[in-house]
Design a protein around this motif. Sequence first.
Motif, PDB file in Angstrom:
ATOM      1  N   GLU A 149       0.832  -1.209   0.000  1.00  0.00           N
ATOM      2  CA  GLU A 149       0.000   0.000   0.000  1.00  0.00           C
ATOM      3  C   GLU A 149       0.867   1.259   0.000  1.00  0.00           C
ATOM      4  O   GLU A 149       0.538   2.250  -0.671  1.00  0.00           O
ATOM      5  N   ALA A 150       1.973   1.227   0.740  1.00  0.00           N
ATOM      6  CA  ALA A 150       2.901   2.363   0.703  1.00  0.00           C
ATOM      7  C   ALA A 150       3.521   2.501  -0.681  1.00  0.00           C
ATOM      8  O   ALA A 150       3.714   3.619  -1.187  1.00  0.00           O
ATOM      9  N   LEU A 151       3.800   1.371  -1.306  1.00  0.00           N
ATOM     10  CA  LEU A 151       4.342   1.388  -2.668  1.00  0.00           C
ATOM     11  C   LEU A 151       3.322   1.984  -3.641  1.00  0.00           C
ATOM     12  O   LEU A 151       3.684   2.718  -4.565  1.00  0.00           O
ATOM     13  N   ALA A 152       2.047   1.685  -3.409  1.00  0.00           N
ATOM     14  CA  ALA A 152       0.986   2.264  -4.248  1.00  0.00           C
ATOM     15  C   ALA A 152       0.961   3.782  -4.117  1.00  0.00           C
ATOM     16  O   ALA A 152       0.818   4.506  -5.111  1.00  0.00           O
ATOM     17  N   LEU A 153       1.110   4.265  -2.894  1.00  0.00           N
ATOM     18  CA  LEU A 153       1.121   5.716  -2.681  1.00  0.00           C
ATOM     19  C   LEU A 153       2.360   6.355  -3.300  1.00  0.00           C
ATOM     20  O   LEU A 153       2.304   7.489  -3.784  1.00  0.00           O
ATOM     21  N   GLY A 154       3.479   5.625  -3.292  1.00  0.00           N
ATOM     22  CA  GLY A 154       4.705   6.168  -3.865  1.00  0.00           C
ATOM     23  C   GLY A 154       4.688   6.200  -5.376  1.00  0.00           C
ATOM     24  O   GLY A 154       4.917   7.240  -5.998  1.00  0.00           O
ATOM     25  N   LEU A 155       4.387   5.060  -5.986  1.00  0.00           N
ATOM     26  CA  LEU A 155       4.388   4.987  -7.447  1.00  0.00           C
ATOM     27  C   LEU A 155       3.226   5.759  -8.060  1.00  0.00           C
ATOM     28  O   LEU A 155       3.287   6.152  -9.223  1.00  0.00           O
ATOM     29  N   GLY A 156       2.175   5.978  -7.279  1.00  0.00           N
ATOM     30  CA  GLY A 156       1.010   6.685  -7.800  1.00  0.00           C
ATOM     31  C   GLY A 156       0.967   8.150  -7.435  1.00  0.00           C
ATOM     32  O   GLY A 156      -0.093   8.771  -7.508  1.00  0.00           O
ATOM     33  N   GLU A 157       2.106   8.715  -7.051  1.00  0.00           N
ATOM     34  CA  GLU A 157       2.154  10.106  -6.599  1.00  0.00           C
ATOM     35  C   GLU A 157       2.956  10.962  -7.574  1.00  0.00           C
ATOM     36  O   GLU A 157       4.039  10.572  -8.013  1.00  0.00           O
ATOM     37  N   ALA A 158       2.407  12.131  -7.912  1.00  0.00           N
ATOM     38  CA  ALA A 158       3.094  13.036  -8.833  1.00  0.00           C
ATOM     39  C   ALA A 158       4.144  13.881  -8.126  1.00  0.00           C
ATOM     40  O   ALA A 158       5.164  14.233  -8.716  1.00  0.00           O
ATOM     41  N   SER A 159       3.910  14.206  -6.857  1.00  0.00           N
ATOM     42  CA  SER A 159       4.852  15.039  -6.112  1.00  0.00           C
ATOM     43  C   SER A 159       6.097  14.233  -5.748  1.00  0.00           C
ATOM     44  O   SER A 159       6.003  13.168  -5.127  1.00  0.00           O
ATOM     45  N   ALA A 160       7.256  14.740  -6.120  1.00  0.00           N
ATOM     46  CA  ALA A 160       8.505  14.005  -5.885  1.00  0.00           C
ATOM     47  C   ALA A 160       8.762  13.798  -4.395  1.00  0.00           C
ATOM     48  O   ALA A 160       9.209  12.722  -3.979  1.00  0.00           O
ATOM     49  N   GLY A 161       8.472  14.812  -3.574  1.00  0.00           N
ATOM     50  CA  GLY A 161       8.721  14.690  -2.145  1.00  0.00           C
ATOM     51  C   GLY A 161       7.877  13.609  -1.507  1.00  0.00           C
ATOM     52  O   GLY A 161       8.384  12.755  -0.765  1.00  0.00           O
ATOM     53  N   VAL A 162       6.582  13.624  -1.787  1.00  0.00           N
ATOM     54  CA  VAL A 162       5.681  12.609  -1.231  1.00  0.00           C
ATOM     55  C   VAL A 162       6.048  11.231  -1.774  1.00  0.00           C
ATOM     56  O   VAL A 162       6.054  10.234  -1.041  1.00  0.00           O
ATOM     57  N   ARG A 163       6.360  11.176  -3.059  1.00  0.00           N
ATOM     58  CA  ARG A 163       6.715   9.893  -3.671  1.00  0.00           C
ATOM     59  C   ARG A 163       7.944   9.287  -2.999  1.00  0.00           C
ATOM     60  O   ARG A 163       7.955   8.093  -2.663  1.00  0.00           O
ATOM     61  N   ASN A 164       8.962  10.086  -2.772  1.00  0.00           N
ATOM     62  CA  ASN A 164      10.183   9.568  -2.150  1.00  0.00           C
ATOM     63  C   ASN A 164       9.932   9.098  -0.722  1.00  0.00           C
ATOM     64  O   ASN A 164      10.477   8.073  -0.294  1.00  0.00           O
ATOM     65  N   ARG A 165       9.106   9.834   0.020  1.00  0.00           N
ATOM     66  CA  ARG A 165       8.801   9.419   1.400  1.00  0.00           C
ATOM     67  C   ARG A 165       8.072   8.083   1.424  1.00  0.00           C
ATOM     68  O   ARG A 165       8.391   7.200   2.227  1.00  0.00           O
ATOM     69  N   GLN A 166       7.097   7.933   0.559  1.00  0.00           N
ATOM     70  CA  GLN A 166       6.335   6.683   0.537  1.00  0.00           C
ATOM     71  C   GLN A 166       7.189   5.514   0.038  1.00  0.00           C
ATOM     72  O   GLN A 166       7.046   4.388   0.526  1.00  0.00           O
ATOM     73  N   MET A 167       8.064   5.777  -0.906  1.00  0.00           N
ATOM     74  CA  MET A 167       8.940   4.709  -1.393  1.00  0.00           C
ATOM     75  C   MET A 167       9.909   4.270  -0.298  1.00  0.00           C
ATOM     76  O   MET A 167      10.191   3.072  -0.147  1.00  0.00           O
ATOM     77  N   ARG A 168      10.416   5.224   0.482  1.00  0.00           N
ATOM     78  CA  ARG A 168      11.282   4.856   1.615  1.00  0.00           C
ATOM     79  C   ARG A 168      10.507   4.029   2.639  1.00  0.00           C
ATOM     80  O   ARG A 168      11.024   3.048   3.182  1.00  0.00           O
ATOM     81  N   ARG A 169       9.277   4.454   2.895  1.00  0.00           N
ATOM     82  CA  ARG A 169       8.445   3.703   3.837  1.00  0.00           C
ATOM     83  C   ARG A 169       8.205   2.276   3.342  1.00  0.00           C
ATOM     84  O   ARG A 169       8.275   1.304   4.113  1.00  0.00           O
ATOM     85  N   ALA A 170       7.938   2.138   2.049  1.00  0.00           N
ATOM     86  CA  ALA A 170       7.725   0.804   1.479  1.00  0.00           C
ATOM     87  C   ALA A 170       8.990  -0.041   1.594  1.00  0.00           C
ATOM     88  O   ALA A 170       8.933  -1.227   1.959  1.00  0.00           O
ATOM     89  N   ARG A 171      10.135   0.562   1.296  1.00  0.00           N
ATOM     90  CA  ARG A 171      11.396  -0.191   1.367  1.00  0.00           C
ATOM     91  C   ARG A 171      11.692  -0.650   2.790  1.00  0.00           C
ATOM     92  O   ARG A 171      12.125  -1.785   3.012  1.00  0.00           O
ATOM     93  N   LEU A 172      11.460   0.233   3.767  1.00  0.00           N
ATOM     94  CA  LEU A 172      11.716  -0.148   5.160  1.00  0.00           C
ATOM     95  C   LEU A 172      10.837  -1.325   5.574  1.00  0.00           C
ATOM     96  O   LEU A 172      11.296  -2.267   6.236  1.00  0.00           O
ATOM     97  N   GLY A 173       9.561  -1.262   5.197  1.00  0.00           N
ATOM     98  CA  GLY A 173       8.664  -2.362   5.534  1.00  0.00           C
ATOM     99  C   GLY A 173       9.063  -3.657   4.859  1.00  0.00           C
ATOM    100  O   GLY A 173       9.053  -4.732   5.481  1.00  0.00           O
ATOM    101  N   LEU A 174       9.428  -3.578   3.593  1.00  0.00           N
ATOM    102  CA  LEU A 174       9.828  -4.781   2.861  1.00  0.00           C
ATOM    103  C   LEU A 174      11.162  -5.321   3.369  1.00  0.00           C
ATOM    104  O   LEU A 174      11.373  -6.541   3.392  1.00  0.00           O
ATOM    105  N   ASN A 175      12.058  -4.424   3.779  1.00  0.00           N
ATOM    106  CA  ASN A 175      13.319  -4.883   4.374  1.00  0.00           C
ATOM    107  C   ASN A 175      13.054  -5.697   5.635  1.00  0.00           C
ATOM    108  O   ASN A 175      13.686  -6.738   5.877  1.00  0.00           O
ATOM    109  N   ASP A 176      12.120  -5.207   6.448  1.00  0.00           N
ATOM    110  CA  ASP A 176      11.769  -5.916   7.681  1.00  0.00           C
ATOM    111  C   ASP A 176      11.193  -7.293   7.366  1.00  0.00           C
ATOM    112  O   ASP A 176      11.538  -8.294   8.008  1.00  0.00           O
ATOM    113  N   VAL A 177      10.311  -7.334   6.372  1.00  0.00           N
ATOM    114  CA  VAL A 177       9.718  -8.621   5.989  1.00  0.00           C
ATOM    115  C   VAL A 177      10.789  -9.572   5.470  1.00  0.00           C
ATOM    116  O   VAL A 177      10.837 -10.751   5.846  1.00  0.00           O
ATOM    117  N   ALA A 178      11.658  -9.057   4.610  1.00  0.00           N
ATOM    118  CA  ALA A 178      12.692  -9.910   4.018  1.00  0.00           C
ATOM    119  C   ALA A 178      13.586 -10.529   5.085  1.00  0.00           C
ATOM    120  O   ALA A 178      13.977 -11.703   4.985  1.00  0.00           O
TER     121      ALA A 178
END
Length: 392
Positions: free
Chosen positions: A312-341
Motif C-alpha cells: 500500500e505504501a508502494l501504491a502511494l509512492g508509485l502513484g504520486e506526482a509530487s517528488a517529495g511525497v513519492r520519495n517518502r512513501q517509497m522509503r516507507r515501502a522499502r523499510l517495511g519490505l526490508n523488515d519482511v525480508a
Amino acid sequence: MHPSTADATAPRSEGFLASVHRAPEAARRWAAQGVRRMQRGFMPAVQMTICAVSAYFFAHMVLGHSGPLFAATSSLIALGFGVDSHISRVIEVSAGCTLGILIGELLHTVAGTGLWVAALVLMISILLARFLDPSSILTTQMGLQSLLVILLPAPDGGPFTRSLDAVVGGTFALIIVALWPQDPRKQSHSEVRDALNEFAGVLRECAGALAYADSRMAWHALIRARGMQPTLDKLNKAVAQAREISRISPLYLRHRTEIQELRESLNYLDLAIRNARIFARRLSSAITHASMPPETEGELSHIIELTAESVEALALGLGEASAGVRNRQMRRARLGLNDVASRLSPEQLGIRSLEGETLVLILRPMIVDLLEASGLSHDEAREHLPDLPPAP
C-alpha cells in the motif's frame, strides 16, 4: 374493493410513493455526476474546439478550400474525447478517416452517385473502422463521413479536395496531442494505485486464510490474484501511452525519467503478482493438510500482513506526482519490505514441514521483486534476505 385486491395494491402504492420520495435525491446524484463529467471534460473540450476551428481555418484561408467540413470533422474524430487520445491512436484514426474519405471520393469519381455506391462506400468505411478500433463511436463517425462524401456535392477544388481536408484535420489533431496533451502521468498513477491496492487486498486475504486456517479464503485469494490481469493490462497500456507522450511533447519531457522508472517497476510488480498466485495456490494446500503449527501460521500471517502494508505504501509512492511525497512513501515501502525480508527463513519461523518451507521460499523472490520495484537493485534486494542453511 375485495380485501385481497386491496392487500395486493397496497405494496405497489407504497413502492410508487417510495420511488417518488427518492426521485429528488436520484436527480441530485445524476446532476452531481454530470457536473463532474463536465469538469473532467472541460480541457478536452477546449482542445477539440481549438483543433477543429484551426483545421477549418487553415483549410479555408490557407489552402483556399470552400467550406472544408472534413477538416473539422476529421480532427474531431482523430482527437477523440477519452484518455486514449495518444500519438499512435491519432495517427491510426487520422489515416483511417483519410482512407475512408479517399475511397469514397474514388468511387464517387469512377461510379458517380447512386444508392449502391453509397452502400458500398458505407460498408467499406464501417469495416475499416472496425479494423482500426473497437469503438462503436468511431465506426458511426467514419460511416457518416463516408456517406457525406457521396451525398454532398463535390467541392470546387477538385475530386480529392476532401481527402486533403481530412489530412489537414488529422495533422492538427496530431499537433494538439503532441504540444498540448493531458498530463501523461495522471492515468498511470491512477492505474498503478488501483493495481497495487488490489494486490494488497490479495495479500490480506492470504494473511486471513492463515490466521483462520481457512483454505477457502486462500483459494479465493488465488482467484482474485488471477483476476488482476485486466487491471495490469490497463496499467501497462497507460504507462506505454505516458511514455509515448513524454518522448514527444515538449511540455512533459522532464517527466521521462519518472515514467521510465515506473515502467521498470511494473516489470517487477508483474513478477511479484505471479509469485503471489503461486503462493496462494500452495497456501490452500498447506492449510488443507494442516502442515504448520498454529503459532507458525500466526507468524507467517503477520509477515504477509506487513507485506500488504508495504505494498500500500508502494501504491502511494508509485502513484504520486509530487517528488517529495513519492520519495517518502517509497522509503516507507522499502523499510517495511526490508523488515519482511529479514524474517523469511524457515528456520527462524520454526517451520519443519516441506509445504511450510515451500511457502517461505515462494515469498522470498516475491519480496525481492517488490524491493526492486521500490528502486533497489537485485543485489541490494537480496542482501536483506537471511541465508538459507546448506542443503544436506
